[in-house]
Design an enzyme around this catalytic site. Structure first.
Site, mmCIF file in Angstrom:
data_model
loop_
_atom_site.group_PDB
_atom_site.id
_atom_site.type_symbol
_atom_site.label_atom_id
_atom_site.label_comp_id
_atom_site.label_asym_id
_atom_site.label_seq_id
_atom_site.Cartn_x
_atom_site.Cartn_y
_atom_site.Cartn_z
ATOM 1 N N SER A 109 0.813 -1.201 0.000
ATOM 2 C CA SER A 109 0.000 0.000 0.000
ATOM 3 C C SER A 109 0.856 1.264 0.000
ATOM 4 O O SER A 109 1.564 1.527 -0.961
ATOM 5 C CB SER A 109 -0.941 -0.057 1.205
ATOM 6 O OG SER A 109 -1.982 0.844 1.086
ATOM 7 N N LYS A 122 -0.588 -4.225 -3.551
ATOM 8 C CA LYS A 122 -1.888 -3.632 -3.238
ATOM 9 C C LYS A 122 -1.953 -2.254 -3.873
ATOM 10 O O LYS A 122 -1.356 -1.307 -3.397
ATOM 11 C CB LYS A 122 -2.110 -3.525 -1.732
ATOM 12 C CG LYS A 122 -3.452 -2.913 -1.374
ATOM 13 C CD LYS A 122 -3.611 -2.793 0.130
ATOM 14 C CE LYS A 122 -4.935 -2.138 0.451
ATOM 15 N NZ LYS A 122 -5.012 -0.746 0.015
ATOM 16 N N GLN A 160 -8.261 3.077 -0.099
ATOM 17 C CA GLN A 160 -9.485 2.936 0.682
ATOM 18 C C GLN A 160 -9.809 4.224 1.442
ATOM 19 O O GLN A 160 -8.910 4.953 1.857
ATOM 20 C CB GLN A 160 -9.367 1.792 1.699
ATOM 21 C CG GLN A 160 -9.573 0.416 1.105
ATOM 22 C CD GLN A 160 -8.443 -0.006 0.197
ATOM 23 O OE1 GLN A 160 -7.282 0.130 0.554
ATOM 24 N NE2 GLN A 160 -8.762 -0.482 -0.992
#
Length: 887
Positions: free
Chosen positions: A367, A392, A396
């Site tokens: 991330s 990833k 979000q």
């Protein structure tokens, strides 16, 4: 020496890149008391903000959500005859059934309405209040969100509270790392300079009481919630320590405890080291301070090692701004939603460091850490060393819901510079490091990419770039002098951390890269360090060869010549059979019938049973006509059930020659298992340390004993059983003892244990648990006080399940499961599962239920489980394993 099982609470951020968002003001909140609390709000956010609207499949979400519903509630079965193509579906709650129209489910609104209808049908028919209907709703929503992607989901209130603390980077508390050790809440270590450290709290102190509550069987998450609090407030904890005759009270004033996400060290020779643990709100400021400190202490700072290993991510804005510290210009990251792309550019005024940069990353770097790694690598600003990152590539957003929970929803995807998506692929290191352990017990670690490709069906292997350099190095097994778990990072002193850094192979390689180059450009550095990398690789290869030579294995590599490769395999014992609890020694003999020599030949085991998966057979050099042998020991757990497993040997050599797999089967013979029944008596007449009026009723002011008798009603012995008593009512009672071990409880044996607790209020709930440590067989029962007669006659026991001789393997796609369930108090229900899929619900009003269910079998091993619950709420399970072979 037997290792202590140690559970440590270190709350890390969720694997995400996020912004925090307020609730929308345009959504109606006047829901009735009977309606679902958060589902409408979640669906509103999904409809409005989800990144990939084309991925929203309402019928798929319905099937997944109600699939989670039936797994959460024993009383419920949901049947979709044709999956998401079914015109209708059936919901069964015990003896009641209802059909629901699925044709009307066309969007998220009709999906919400249908879920609401299902809940209105099931709620009044449920017999148990555990789990709560709110937790059932969370489970259903989570199941639906998983159909969108693996990163969207519900964060429950308790977890969300801790998550927010971690994201902020500081909290009010004492400053201790705690864990559960031997069933007791234990201080792993105080953090240097914190209130707990200054108050004299020491490692291995046992916290027996927090304020007025006993910590006996208190969970870590509960304990953390009670120990944290506003700065300046006091926390009263009671400590037992070796040498103490009774618990000692410590009143400690809470202070702000900073969660350090950045650590910086000067490694000498002009090299600085900075580790970023995660990306919190204060990470940028901490990193700036670390950089300036390194530059201040070393006027000749040539480069830094930026360690992002194990970094799960965090806040997007922190990743973007941290990247800018090392970039004067260029795109840092691009977010992508639908047809819209938004690039984030570096600005020269935020540029902070112009030296060489080496980034360390591994499969746990995800991330936000991948944004930094991708930005610096793709802008030719840093060399990436280590393993391929997690992969990833989504963003979000956290949405507050109306009950203290939150929604984590994918609102965008991100691209690294060059519009490169890393989703499910990860970022390839420039210098790949592959550790190996050389020993007959554990020859090699399984390469991360190999594991991922097995799990993901090779999808990650597509469109990947290759590392520029690759180093296979000899990893020395860690020696744990305390024969326990490794001390967590938070509990190490700065000096201890520095020693770990200096002995780290990855950091040694990074230092060589910095000292062996004279440019800040990634491309130029990579061209300049070829000699250093080759020398490191050669040195490590020699170490590995020499180590294997001690075990009689020729691990040398010769020239790859043309010819016909070949291999034949013989496995002994054949057939392979083993009893649960024994070791199975498998001997493999390989022969080379081909015309070319195979170098560094090895074989990896693959199996659906983890016991047999990931072991390696090492053969080394195998010339034409030669034979080599290797043996591997599989340790079969005592708790393994009777089953047959297939093991595949995947062969590989130094030149990736195409070699055939070899398959063989192993049969495990399971041991007879224990089962438990119990009764209990309230003692308040002076026995067992009690004090009261002797009427057998727990009343405020009394110290009460709970005398529990446990009987083994199973067919096998329990070598070690653990009894626990958990307080479910806060400060209504104070547990003095709550954990007992019972040794060697043979079939038919009865043993006693006594728990003691002080009663403060007349109404309270306790939970009694019994668990066999080997077979994981056990039961739990909630006890409500007051209750009429508190002395139980006879024994309470869960249902007794019989399954009639299923085959170990079959070629049929369907299997008839036959058996029965008996219970003297009456059977309430029986569930039948194939794997995680509930396939039958048999409600009952009698003391015996006949089982006759046809189940569909999947290819490979099928775990078929019968779950039975009686009228008292006691549950038992029985599982069998059946292989479905192709023929």
């Amino acid at each position: 020496m037997k290792k202590n099982r140690l559970l440590i609470i270190i709350l890390l951020p969720l694997l995400y890149v996020s912004f925090l968002s307020p609730k929308p003001q345009d959504l109606r909140q006047d829901q009735s008391a009977d309606s679902l609390k958060v589902l409408p709000l979640v669906m509103h956010y999904v409809k409005r903000y989800y990144a990939n609207q084309s991925a929203i499949k309402p019928k798929t979400m319905l099937v997944a959500g109600l699939g989670r519903l039936e797994k959460t509630l024993d009383e419920v079965l949901v049947d979709f005859p044709d999956g998401e193509n079914s015109p209708s579906f059936r919901v069964q709650v015990l003896k009641d059934e209802k059909a629901f129209d699925m044709t009307k489910v066309s969007d998220l609104d009709t999906l919400t309405d249908t879920i609401e209808e299902v809940f209105q049908f099931i709620k009044p028919r449920l017999t148990s209040k555990d789990p709560s209907i709110q937790n059932v709703e969370y489970a259903v929503i989570d199941g639906m969100l998983e159909t969108l992607d693996h990163h969207s989901g519900i964060i429950t209130p308790q977890v969300y509270k801790e998550f927010m603390v971690e994201t902020e980077g500081s909290f009010g508390g004492l400053g201790i790392v705690i864990g559960i050790k031997d069933g007791q809440l234990t201080v792993i270590a105080p953090i240097e300079g914190t209130p707990a450290y200054n108050a004299g709290i020491k490692p291995n102190d046992r916290i027996v009481q927090i304020e007025d509550e006993s910590t006996v069987n208190m969970s870590l998450i509960e304990a953390v919630g009670k120990l944290r609090g506003p700065k300046g407030t006091s926390a009263n904890i009671y400590i037992m320590r070796e040498g103490f005759s009774e618990p000692k009270k410590f009143s400690i004033v809470r202070d702000v405890i900073k969660i350090e996400s950045v650590e910086a060290y000067n490694l000498g020779d002009g090299v600085g080291y900075i580790r970023i643990r995660d990306f919190q709100r204060n990470t940028l400021d901490s990193l700036r301070a670390g950089l300036r400190s390194l530059k201040k202490n070393d006027n000749n700072l040539k480069g830094i090692i930026l360690d992002l290993r194990g970094n799960p991510g965090g806040l997007l804005d922190q990743a973007e701004r941290i990247s800018n510290l090392f970039l004067k210009s260029g795109v840092i990251v691009t977010t992508w939603t639908g047809d819209s792309k938004k690039p984030y550019h570096a600005v020269p005024e935020d540029y902070e460091f112009g030296g060489k940069i080496v980034i360390l990353a591994d499969s746990g770097s995800a991330s936000a850490s991948e944004i930094v790694a991708g930005a610096l690598k793709n802008n030719e600003r840093a060399v990436l060393v280590g393993e391929r990152t997690f992969g990833k590539g989504s963003v979000q957003q956290i949405f507050d819901l109306n009950d203290g929970s939150a929604l984590k929803l994918t609102i965008a995807h991100y691209l690294t510079p060059g519009d490169i998506s890393i989703q499910d692929i990860g970022i390839t290191p420039d210098v790949e490091l592959d550790p190996v352990m050389v020993s007959r017990d554990k020859p090699f670690d399984i390469p991360q990419d190999h594991i991922r490709e097995q799990l993901d069906g090779q999808k990650r292997a597509n469109n990947r770039e290759k590392p520029i350099y690759s180093i296979i190095y000899l990893e020395t097994p860690k020696e744990n002098k305390n024969d326990g778990e490794e001390t967590p990072e938070e509990a190490l002193s700065r000096e201890e951390k520095r020693k770990k850094i200096e002995s780290d192979f990855s950091i040694k390689v990074a230092k060589e890269i910095i000292s062996g180059s004279n440019s800040i450009s990634r491309k130029e550095i990579l061209s300049q360090i070829e000699g250093e990398i080759n020398q490191i690789s050669k040195n490590e290869g020699k170490k590995i060869e020499e180590r294997w030579q001690k075990d009689g294995v020729d691990w040398s590599v010769g020239n790859n010549v043309s010819g016909t490769p070949g291999i034949s395999v013989k496995i002994t014992p054949s057939p392979a059979k083993v009893k649960a609890g024994d070791n199975l020694r498998v001997h493999a003999e390989v022969e080379n019938p081909g015309t070319v020599t195979l170098y560094r030949l090895r074989a990896m085991t693959r199996s659906n049973n983890p016991v047999f998966d990931g072991k390696e057979f090492i053969f080394g050099k195998l010339a034409p006509g030669e034979k080599r042998q290797w043996s591997v020991t599989f340790e079969i757990p005592k708790g393994a059930i009777t089953r047959e497993d297939e093991i595949t040997l995947n062969f590989e050599d130094a030149y990736k020659t195409t070699l055939p797999d070899f398959r063989f089967k192993v049969e495990i013979d399971g041991l007879p298992r224990p089962a438990f029944a119990f009764n209990y008596e309230i003692v308040d007449d002076g026995r067992f340390g009690s004090s009261g009026n002797g009427n057998g009723i727990p009343e405020p002011g009394e110290v009460v004993g709970l005398l529990v008798k446990v009987k083994n009603t199973g067919n096998g012995p329990s070598e070690k059983s653990i009894l626990t008593l958990k307080n479910l009512s806060g400060d209504a009672v104070f547990l003095k003892t709550g954990r007992f071990g019972l040794d060697q409880l043979n079939p038919g044996d009865i043993k006693e244990a006594t728990f003691t607790f002080a009663v403060k209020r007349p109404v309270f709930d306790l939970e009694l648990g019994i668990l066999d440590e080997t077979f994981r067989e056990g039961l739990t029962d909630k006890i409500h006080f007051p209750q009429g007669n508190t002395a139980k006659g006879g024994f309470d026991e869960p249902p007794y399940i019989t399954i009639l001789n299923p085959p170990l393997s079959t070629t049929s796609q369907e299997l008839a499961i036959k058996g029965s369930v008996k219970d003297k108090d009456g059977v309430e229900l029986v569930n039948v599962f194939v794997g995680d899929d509930k396939v039958a619900l048999l409600p009952s009003a009698g003391k015996e239920v006949a089982i006759s269910v046809k189940v569909k079998l999947n290819k490979g091993t099928n775990l078929i489980t019968i779950l039975a619950k009686d009228k008292e709420g006691l549950v038992s399970r029985e599982s069998v394993a059946v292989r479905r072979d192709s023929g």
